[in-house]
Design an enzyme around this catalytic site. Structure first.
Site, PDB file in Angstrom:
ATOM      1  N   HIS A 184      47.245  21.165 -57.414  1.00 19.39           N
ATOM      2  CA  HIS A 184      48.615  21.400 -57.868  1.00 19.39           C
ATOM      3  C   HIS A 184      48.798  22.878 -58.182  1.00 19.39           C
ATOM      4  CE1 HIS A 184      52.505  20.149 -59.425  1.00 19.39           C
ATOM      5  NE2 HIS A 184      52.299  20.913 -60.478  1.00 19.39           N
ATOM      6  N   ASP A 203      47.134  16.456 -54.474  1.00 17.77           N
ATOM      7  CA  ASP A 203      47.754  16.913 -55.717  1.00 17.77           C
ATOM      8  C   ASP A 203      47.633  15.823 -56.793  1.00 17.77           C
ATOM      9  OD1 ASP A 203      49.455  17.707 -57.776  1.00 17.77           O
ATOM     10  OD2 ASP A 203      50.878  18.654 -56.417  1.00 17.77           O
TER      11      ASP A 203
END
Length: 486
Positions: free
Chosen positions: A387, A356
């Site tokens: 994300h 992420d």
């Protein structure tokens, strides 16, 4: 127009930087984190780590405290071991590109939103956007409907992303009533009071939940948050405890340690784009904000921390709304999402990716000890996914919610959304089965099921206890107006 320019700039920048380096960097980061997880699992016997078998090592890792519910989830949630991320030389394998795509690219789905402007006790306004099929013109779901309600808490920057729109479409197709919570001044919600919602202040969300329960008293309430929206959802669940009226919750790509996240900052292109977007949103209320803060100081800030500090902390406030100045550390003592985490009384699933780019390094930003020690928290940790993206090599599909108008058109279902729905169903089934077994055992003892209900109520108030009638006049607290948005 501005959003398009920002997207083009970021995409061009990433395309020149990403080839090769980002791919191999995430491999090294993944291996390092896996070693840390193995060390933790060897030293802590009271935690439970389950890896997906017969595929590439540690594609999905399920981390939690051993419990009957954890075993039930593993048995009945097949998507926990059915994630095949995109790999190789494709843009969907890049954590940055797929994250930017889900956050910025427009989405033309089969749903529209019907808005309720909810007036709060201090005369401020928040907006609740109810998702309805696009072919259903200017109609609302009956308040007598028993369909479950899915409360969606988007990111804290006020943008309704492609991910949220797809989530509404998927939930609507599976029989839920999706409703998006918009904070004061976000996504076109009017700012009628000189007060913005602090990062982890759940007071507005608490009133919105009461209103939802008033409008849909027969349906169970589930909640899901996106990105930094997890800060508000976790604050609400911790502060309200067993009185949250929520059956189960999911956090998609949450940011847990928020003060540290603000202090550290993002990769500069992401930081620049989000800061610029937030400034443009605040520009609409420049004159109103000028009554409580120095707007010149606010709009001169170039970081997310700078904006948050200028809005709520002592160094730029002329007349603090709370009546007292706040330092940066004191502000986070009242707004850190995990401050009351021990009071959470419902199952909460967090879905995170190790690569992420928005949250940062997984080893320092994910509190593994929380999932290893708290039986209410569960973590699905994937190697890849970016994300709030979680692109898959062969995405599942489902028929459009407007299939009667669109023929055989099919839509892609995101793996994280499918996992969320399976988690909700399995959690509800588990507690229902547990209640039945406890009531049966109580009847055999001649107690008529009283003790069974009492034990189950400690786990989740909303799955077994009928919501009582409001003891107050709901119309004296809430005022609402209806509008129709695209």
């Amino acid at each position: 127009m501005l959003e398009c320019l920002v997207v083009v700039f970021i995409v061009i920048l990433v395309v020149f930087i990403w080839p090769g380096s980002a791919y191999f960097y995430t491999e090294g980061q993944t291996d390092a984190l896996l070693e840390g997880l193995e060390e933790n699992s060897n030293t802590k016997n009271d935690s439970f780590t389950h890896n997906k078998p017969d595929v590439k090592k540690d594609s999905v890792t399920f981390i939690c405290k051993p419990s009957a519910l954890a075993n039930y989830l593993l048995k009945h949630c097949r998507s926990f071991s059915d994630y095949s991320p995109c790999v190789g030389w494709t843009w969907r394998a890049s954590a940055v590109l797929q994250s930017v795509y889900e956050a910025c690219w427009p989405y033309h789905g089969a749903v529209q939103f019907v808005r309720d402007n909810l007036q709060l006790s201090d005369e401020g306004l928040v907006a609740l956007d109810w998702a309805v099929p696009s072919y259903q013109r200017r109609r609302r779901t009956s308040s007598h409907s028993s369909s479950p309600v899915l409360l969606i808490v988007p990111n804290s920057f006020g943008r309704i992303t492609r991910n949220v729109q797809k989530l509404c479409e998927t939930a609507l197709f599976h029989g839920y009533l999706p409703v998006v919570f918009n904070r004061r001044g976000h996504n076109g919600a009017p700012l009628t009071s000189v007060k913005l919602q602090q990062f982890g202040d759940p007071s507005d969300l608490r009133e919105a939940v009461r209103y939802i329960r008033y409008r849909q008293p027969a349906g169970r309430l589930y909640a899901v948050s996106e990105s930094t929206g997890a800060g508000l959802l976790l604050s609400y669940l911790g502060e309200c405890g067993s009185s949250s009226y929520v059956t189960a919750a999911v956090c998609l790509s949450p940011v847990f340690r928020c003060q540290s996240w603000f202090d550290k900052g993002l990769w500069w292109p992401l930081q620049w784009a989000i800061t610029l977007y937030q400034k443009f949103g605040l520009c609409r209320y420049r004159s109103a904000l000028g009554q409580i803060i120095q707007t010149e100081h606010l709009f001169s800030r170039s970081s997310l921390r700078g904006i948050e500090e200028a809005l709520f902390c002592h160094n730029s406030i002329i007349a603090p709304p709370t009546g007292s100045s706040l330092s940066w550390d004191t502000y986070w003592e009242h707004n850190e999402p995990l401050r009351d985490v021990d009071e959470v009384a419902i199952p909460v699933l967090s879905i995170c990716a190790k690569d992420d780019p928005f949250r940062g390094d997984a080893k320092s930003t994910i509190p593994l000890e929380l999932f290893e020690t708290n039986p209410h928290f569960f973590l699905l940790l994937t190697n890849r996914g970016g994300h709030c993206a979680f692109s898959t090599a062969s995405p599942n599909t489902y028929r459009d919610v407007a299939a009667n108008n669109c023929g055989s058109d099919k839509q892609e279902i995101n793996w994280s959304h499918k996992t969320m729905l399976e988690f909700f169903r399995a959690s509800t089934d588990f507690f229902a089965a547990e209640e039945r077994s406890k009531q049966l055992a109580a009847r055999r003892r001649g107690l008529g099921g009283v003790s069974g209900g009492r034990v189950f109520r400690n786990r989740s108030i909303s799955t077994c206890k009928r919501v009582p009638a409001c003891s107050h006049n709901i119309h004296a607290i809430y005022n609402w107006q209806r509008s129709y948005t695209r």
